[in-house]
Design a protein around this motif. Structure first.
Motif, mmCIF file in Angstrom:
data_model
loop_
_atom_site.group_PDB
_atom_site.id
_atom_site.type_symbol
_atom_site.label_atom_id
_atom_site.label_comp_id
_atom_site.label_asym_id
_atom_site.label_seq_id
_atom_site.Cartn_x
_atom_site.Cartn_y
_atom_site.Cartn_z
ATOM 1 N N GLY A 22 0.829 -1.211 0.000
ATOM 2 C CA GLY A 22 0.000 0.000 0.000
ATOM 3 C C GLY A 22 0.857 1.252 0.000
ATOM 4 O O GLY A 22 0.600 2.203 -0.748
ATOM 5 N N GLY A 23 1.897 1.246 0.825
ATOM 6 C CA GLY A 23 2.808 2.391 0.854
ATOM 7 C C GLY A 23 3.482 2.603 -0.484
ATOM 8 O O GLY A 23 3.610 3.739 -0.956
ATOM 9 N N ALA A 24 3.895 1.500 -1.125
ATOM 10 C CA ALA A 24 4.579 1.606 -2.418
ATOM 11 C C ALA A 24 3.652 2.191 -3.481
ATOM 12 O O ALA A 24 4.084 3.019 -4.306
ATOM 13 N N ILE A 25 2.376 1.789 -3.466
ATOM 14 C CA ILE A 25 1.421 2.330 -4.449
ATOM 15 C C ILE A 25 1.259 3.842 -4.240
ATOM 16 O O ILE A 25 1.242 4.617 -5.203
ATOM 17 N N GLN A 30 2.726 9.552 -5.531
ATOM 18 C CA GLN A 30 3.388 10.823 -5.211
ATOM 19 C C GLN A 30 4.443 11.179 -6.258
ATOM 20 O O GLN A 30 4.609 12.353 -6.603
ATOM 21 N N ILE A 31 5.136 10.155 -6.782
ATOM 22 C CA ILE A 31 6.142 10.411 -7.833
ATOM 23 C C ILE A 31 5.465 10.979 -9.083
ATOM 24 O O ILE A 31 5.919 11.974 -9.658
ATOM 25 N N PHE A 32 4.326 10.354 -9.487
ATOM 26 C CA PHE A 32 3.581 10.883 -10.642
ATOM 27 C C PHE A 32 3.124 12.313 -10.380
ATOM 28 O O PHE A 32 3.235 13.189 -11.232
ATOM 29 N N LYS A 33 2.588 12.538 -9.149
ATOM 30 C CA LYS A 33 2.050 13.870 -8.839
ATOM 31 C C LYS A 33 3.153 14.923 -8.864
ATOM 32 O O LYS A 33 2.966 16.005 -9.418
ATOM 33 N N ASN A 34 4.320 14.591 -8.283
ATOM 34 C CA ASN A 34 5.439 15.532 -8.303
ATOM 35 C C ASN A 34 5.840 15.866 -9.733
ATOM 36 O O ASN A 34 6.136 17.014 -10.059
ATOM 37 N N VAL A 49 -5.217 13.678 -12.219
ATOM 38 C CA VAL A 49 -4.507 12.948 -13.269
ATOM 39 C C VAL A 49 -3.712 11.788 -12.662
ATOM 40 O O VAL A 49 -3.651 10.695 -13.230
ATOM 41 N N THR A 50 -3.129 12.022 -11.478
ATOM 42 C CA THR A 50 -2.423 10.940 -10.780
ATOM 43 C C THR A 50 -3.365 9.770 -10.512
ATOM 44 O O THR A 50 -3.029 8.612 -10.779
ATOM 45 N N PHE B 54 0.080 17.028 4.688
ATOM 46 C CA PHE B 54 1.253 16.414 5.292
ATOM 47 C C PHE B 54 1.792 15.252 4.448
ATOM 48 O O PHE B 54 2.990 15.153 4.191
ATOM 49 N N ALA B 55 0.868 14.398 3.971
ATOM 50 C CA ALA B 55 1.279 13.137 3.347
ATOM 51 C C ALA B 55 1.019 13.069 1.847
ATOM 52 O O ALA B 55 1.393 12.085 1.207
ATOM 53 N N GLY B 56 0.394 14.073 1.246
ATOM 54 C CA GLY B 56 0.169 14.081 -0.199
ATOM 55 C C GLY B 56 -0.564 12.838 -0.672
ATOM 56 O O GLY B 56 -1.628 12.497 -0.157
ATOM 57 N N ALA B 57 0.051 12.147 -1.634
ATOM 58 C CA ALA B 57 -0.585 10.974 -2.224
ATOM 59 C C ALA B 57 -0.821 9.863 -1.197
ATOM 60 O O ALA B 57 -1.696 9.018 -1.391
ATOM 61 N N GLY B 58 -0.048 9.879 -0.098
ATOM 62 C CA GLY B 58 -0.270 8.884 0.951
ATOM 63 C C GLY B 58 -1.657 8.985 1.561
ATOM 64 O O GLY B 58 -2.206 8.006 2.053
#
Lengths: 135, 119
Positions: A22-25, A30-34, A49-50, B54-58
């Motif tokens: 779950g954390g990896a997904i 977050q990488i896509f969003k950045n 879009v992410t 705080f955690a964004g996509a998290g």
């Protein structure tokens, strides 16, 4: 002792797997969003879009049968992210297509997504009423 | 830093789901419903936004984030259109994600072979 200890350790193992997958997904999200923010996209649009990118990836993985394999290892780690929602739409659509394009694919798509949308809509109306009358 | 917190917070939310599955016998469908409703209500009172900051996509990628998007969309619609926003905000906010899932899910159903497993 062994019988008492083993269910607990099984839960701990399941939780560790759920955490890692779950954390990896979310990390991938977050990488896509950045990357989208770096391209100059507005914050809300980048979030949407992410989510769409993750949904498409999950649909493709479901289509080739890999998402269910991930689910066997990850448990809630693959169910709780938005990718699990996409899987919950795609997997029944594929499995029930023999029942036809309308009552098979069209209806079974919403076996799990339907309740999520129904209760999401109910909760959003509550929030809307709260916001309208009390804010 | 956001990357690390996205991983940790996203992972913790999934662990909560795993504990619900292992300890309460709730089915995944019920957990998804509970998470979306919880995210929506927590967002309605303003708490979930803090987690997102705080955690964004998290916080956004797990299903409570879907509920958060519904609540944010509804609040925005109510601010713009008043009472009409109560009935348009939620579906407007979920439109993008749901449409993409339905369209690609449909296409996948057309081209994929059933595995024989019950989903």
């Amino acid at each position: 002792m062994v019988e008492q200890a083993s269910p607990g350790s099984k839960v701990a193992k399941n939780c560790l797997r759920a955490f890692l997958v779950g954390g990896a997904i979310c990390l991938v999200g977050q990488i896509f969003k950045n990357a989208l923010l770096a391209l100059g996209m507005a914050n809300d649009d980048a979030s949407l879009v992410t989510a769409c990118i993750l949904v498409v990836i999950a649909v493709l993985l479901t289509g080739v049968g890999l998402y269910s394999k991930l689910g066997k290892v990850a448990g809630a780690g693959s169910i709780v992210p938005i990718t699990g929602f996409a899987n919950a739409i795609t997997a029944p659509a594929i499995e029930y297509k023999k029942e036809g394009l309308v009552l098979g694919v069209g209806a079974k798509m919403f076996v799990i997504a339907g309740p999520v949308i129904v209760y999401g809509a109910m909760a959003s109306v509550l929030v809307g009423l709260f916001h309208y009358f009390l804010r | 830093m956001t990357l690390l917190w996205a991983f940790i917070v996203g992972g913790i939310i999934c662990v909560v789901g795993q504990l619900l599955i292992d300890l309460t016998k709730l089915t995944p469908a019920r957990i998804l419903v509970i998470f979306v409703v919880a995210g929506c209500l927590l967002s309605g009172i303003g708490w979930y936004q803090r987690l997102v900051d705080f955690a964004g996509a998290g916080a956004l990628v797990p299903l409570p984030g879907f509920g958060h998007i519904l609540a944010e969309g509804t609040k925005k619609a109510v601010s713009e259109r008043g009472l009409l926003g109560v009935i348009t905000g939620g579906f407007t906010a979920m439109a993008g994600g749901v449409t993409v899932a339905v369209v690609f899910g449909y296409l996948a159903a057309l081209v994929s072979k059933p595995s024989g497993e019950t989903p």
